[in-house]
Design a protein around this motif. Sequence first.
Motif, PDB file in Angstrom:
ATOM      1  N   PHE A   4       0.813  -1.203   0.000  1.00 40.58           N
ATOM      2  CA  PHE A   4       0.000   0.000   0.000  1.00 40.58           C
ATOM      3  C   PHE A   4       0.851   1.259   0.000  1.00 40.58           C
ATOM      4  O   PHE A   4       0.431   2.298  -0.465  1.00 40.58           O
ATOM      5  CB  PHE A   4      -0.868   0.051   1.234  1.00 40.58           C
ATOM      6  N   ILE A  45      -8.428   6.858 -10.596  1.00 42.18           N
ATOM      7  CA  ILE A  45      -8.535   5.741  -9.663  1.00 42.18           C
ATOM      8  C   ILE A  45      -9.156   4.541 -10.343  1.00 42.18           C
ATOM      9  O   ILE A  45      -8.722   3.415 -10.179  1.00 42.18           O
ATOM     10  CB  ILE A  45      -9.457   6.127  -8.481  1.00 42.18           C
ATOM     11  N   SER A  55      -7.914  -1.950  -5.029  1.00 41.72           N
ATOM     12  CA  SER A  55      -6.682  -2.730  -5.070  1.00 41.72           C
ATOM     13  C   SER A  55      -5.592  -1.920  -4.380  1.00 41.72           C
ATOM     14  O   SER A  55      -5.762  -0.742  -4.102  1.00 41.72           O
ATOM     15  CB  SER A  55      -6.275  -2.968  -6.520  1.00 41.72           C
ATOM     16  N   ALA A  56      -4.527  -2.573  -4.154  1.00 40.45           N
ATOM     17  CA  ALA A  56      -3.437  -1.886  -3.469  1.00 40.45           C
ATOM     18  C   ALA A  56      -3.039  -0.648  -4.256  1.00 40.45           C
ATOM     19  O   ALA A  56      -2.773   0.414  -3.699  1.00 40.45           O
ATOM     20  CB  ALA A  56      -2.248  -2.827  -3.342  1.00 40.45           C
ATOM     21  N   ASP A  57      -3.063  -0.806  -5.520  1.00 37.66           N
ATOM     22  CA  ASP A  57      -2.655   0.305  -6.355  1.00 37.66           C
ATOM     23  C   ASP A  57      -3.658   1.444  -6.234  1.00 37.66           C
ATOM     24  O   ASP A  57      -3.291   2.612  -6.109  1.00 37.66           O
ATOM     25  CB  ASP A  57      -2.583  -0.168  -7.814  1.00 37.66           C
ATOM     26  N   GLN A  58      -4.905   1.105  -6.270  1.00 39.95           N
ATOM     27  CA  GLN A  58      -5.924   2.144  -6.150  1.00 39.95           C
ATOM     28  C   GLN A  58      -5.845   2.819  -4.790  1.00 39.95           C
ATOM     29  O   GLN A  58      -6.022   4.021  -4.670  1.00 39.95           O
ATOM     30  CB  GLN A  58      -7.312   1.523  -6.335  1.00 39.95           C
ATOM     31  N   ILE A  59      -5.601   2.014  -3.823  1.00 40.48           N
ATOM     32  CA  ILE A  59      -5.515   2.568  -2.483  1.00 40.48           C
ATOM     33  C   ILE A  59      -4.424   3.629  -2.432  1.00 40.48           C
ATOM     34  O   ILE A  59      -4.603   4.688  -1.851  1.00 40.48           O
ATOM     35  CB  ILE A  59      -5.214   1.454  -1.465  1.00 40.48           C
ATOM     36  N   GLN A  60      -3.389   3.313  -3.065  1.00 35.24           N
ATOM     37  CA  GLN A  60      -2.299   4.286  -3.063  1.00 35.24           C
ATOM     38  C   GLN A  60      -2.704   5.581  -3.735  1.00 35.24           C
ATOM     39  O   GLN A  60      -2.441   6.668  -3.238  1.00 35.24           O
ATOM     40  CB  GLN A  60      -1.097   3.713  -3.808  1.00 35.24           C
ATOM     41  N   PHE A  78      -7.741   1.840   3.090  1.00 38.94           N
ATOM     42  CA  PHE A  78      -8.021   0.414   3.088  1.00 38.94           C
ATOM     43  C   PHE A  78      -9.095   0.073   4.123  1.00 38.94           C
ATOM     44  O   PHE A  78     -10.097  -0.566   3.828  1.00 38.94           O
ATOM     45  CB  PHE A  78      -6.734  -0.344   3.414  1.00 38.94           C
TER      46      PHE A  78
END
Lengths: 225, 225
Positions: free
Chosen positions: A95, A220, B56-61, B79
Motif C-alpha cells: 500500500f 482511480i 486494489s493496493a494500487d488504487q488505495i495508493q 483500506f
Amino acid sequence: MEPQLQQNQQQPNEDSSGCGKGSFLCRQSSSRWTPTTHQIRILKDLYYNNGVRSPSADQIQRISAGLRQYGKIEGKNVFYWFQNHKARERQKKRFTTTNHVPMQRPANGGWKADSIHNNKYPNINPGYSPSSPSTGVLTVGQIGNYGYESITMEKSFRFQLYIYSFLTLNYCDQDCSISACGSSTGANESLSHNFGWVGIDPAYSSSYTFFDQKKFIDGILEEEH
Amino acid sequence: MEPQLQQNQQQPNEDSSGCGKGSFLCRQSSSRWTPTTHQIRILKDLYYNNGVRSPSADQIQRISAGLRQYGKIEGKNVFYWFQNHKARERQKKRFTTTNHVPMQRPANGGWKADSIHNNKYPNINPGYSPSSPSTGVLTVGQIGNYGYESITMEKSFRFQLYIYSFLTLNYCDQDCSISACGSSTGANESLSHNFGWVGIDPAYSSSYTFFDQKKFIDGILEEEH
DNA sequence: ACGATATGAATGAATG
DNA sequence: CATTCATTCATATCGT
C-alpha cells in the motif's frame, strides 16, 4: 505503543461455560482462537528473530504443541497466524510502496507493526549465516510417513493444511517431546521488523494541488492493465 | 514504546477550520485517523457512485495520495475505510433483511462438501496412530467434546477437515518434555531473555514455565530429518 | 460526567 | 499468496 494492552489477556484454557460477556444466552463461546500474550510473543519471536515464515506441517505441529501450555491452540491457528502475519506485512508494504522509490525505512508510522500484544524484541541477529529458512517452499516432505497418500509436493498450502490437520491427530502420542539437537536454526532477516503504512512522504502529495475530482476519480478507476 | 497517548484533541475534521492542508501546525496527534469531510465526501463518491468497494493496493495508493491534500491520510486508512464501510453496510443489511428463518444455512442442510472433499482428498481419514499411520481407523464417532465449543461445522469443506481433529484426541496431557541435546547452537537467544515475562501476563509468569523457550524454538527450527 | 453510537483499527479465518 | 469476510477492540463524538 501499547495504549491498549488490556483485553486479549484472556486466560488460557477456556473455562468453558464461557458465554462471553454480557450476552444473555450462552452464545457459543468465542469460536475463534484468542492468542495469549505468551503465545504471541513466541510466534513473533519465531517470525522475526528466527525467520520462520511458512512453517512446515511438522513445524506447525510442534509449535502448536509447545504453545499449548499457554492456552488452547491448534495447528490451524499457528498456520493461519503465520499466513496472516506474512500477508499483512506485505500488504502494508504494498500500500505504501509500489514501484516507486524504495524510500528508506518507513519508520513505523502506522501499523502497529507489533505493538498491541507486546513485543519489542531485541533484534538479536545471531552472527551466522543460515542456509535459507523456510520462506517460500513448503516442506511437506515426510507426509508419506503417515501413509496419508503422498500427493506429495502438492505445494498448495491448502494441501498442507490437510496435512497438519492430520498430524494434529497424532501429536499427542508422540509424547510431544521436542529435541533440540539440531543446529540448523535459520535466522535471517530479522530486520523486517517494523515498517508501517507510512511512507506518506509529503513530497509526493504536493502534486495534487490542483485537484480535479473528476480526473482523480477517473484515475482511480482507470483500468489496471 | 509507551504510546503517544497524547490526547491532544485533533483538528476535528470539519473541513477547513484552518487545519486543512494549509496549516502546518495542525499536528493532530490523535491515535487514529479522523477523516475530513472532504475526504469522506470523496470516499463515499467512490463507493456509491463509482462502485469502488475493495480497491486494489494500487488504487488505495492513488486514493490516499489524492486525498492527502485534504488532510493527513495513509493507505491503511483508505483500506480500512472501504473495508469497514462495506462490512457495515452488509451487516446492516443483514439485520434488516434477514428473513425470519433463524439460521440461514446452505439450505440443503449442510455442505455439499462431503462428497467434494472426499473425492478430492480420498485418503483423508481420521487415523489414529502416532508413528505408524495407515491402518488405525479409530472410530471417531462419539469421542469429541472435550468441552470445546462445537463450532458449527458447515463452513467449508476445507474447514471440515479440522473437525476431524476435533473429534479425535485433541486433548492430551501434554507433558511436552523437551529433551535438549545440543547445547551449542548459540544461534538465537532472542527469546531467552527474560524481558517479557514481566508485565505481560503476570498470572503465568513463572510457575508455568517448565518450558524452555530457547530449546523449544530450536526444536522448531530443527531440520526435518 | 456518562452511556450509546459511529467508526477507525486489528486480526482470526477463509476463499480464490 | 492476495483478498475478502466477520468480529471484536478502541476511541471519537454526541446527546442528555
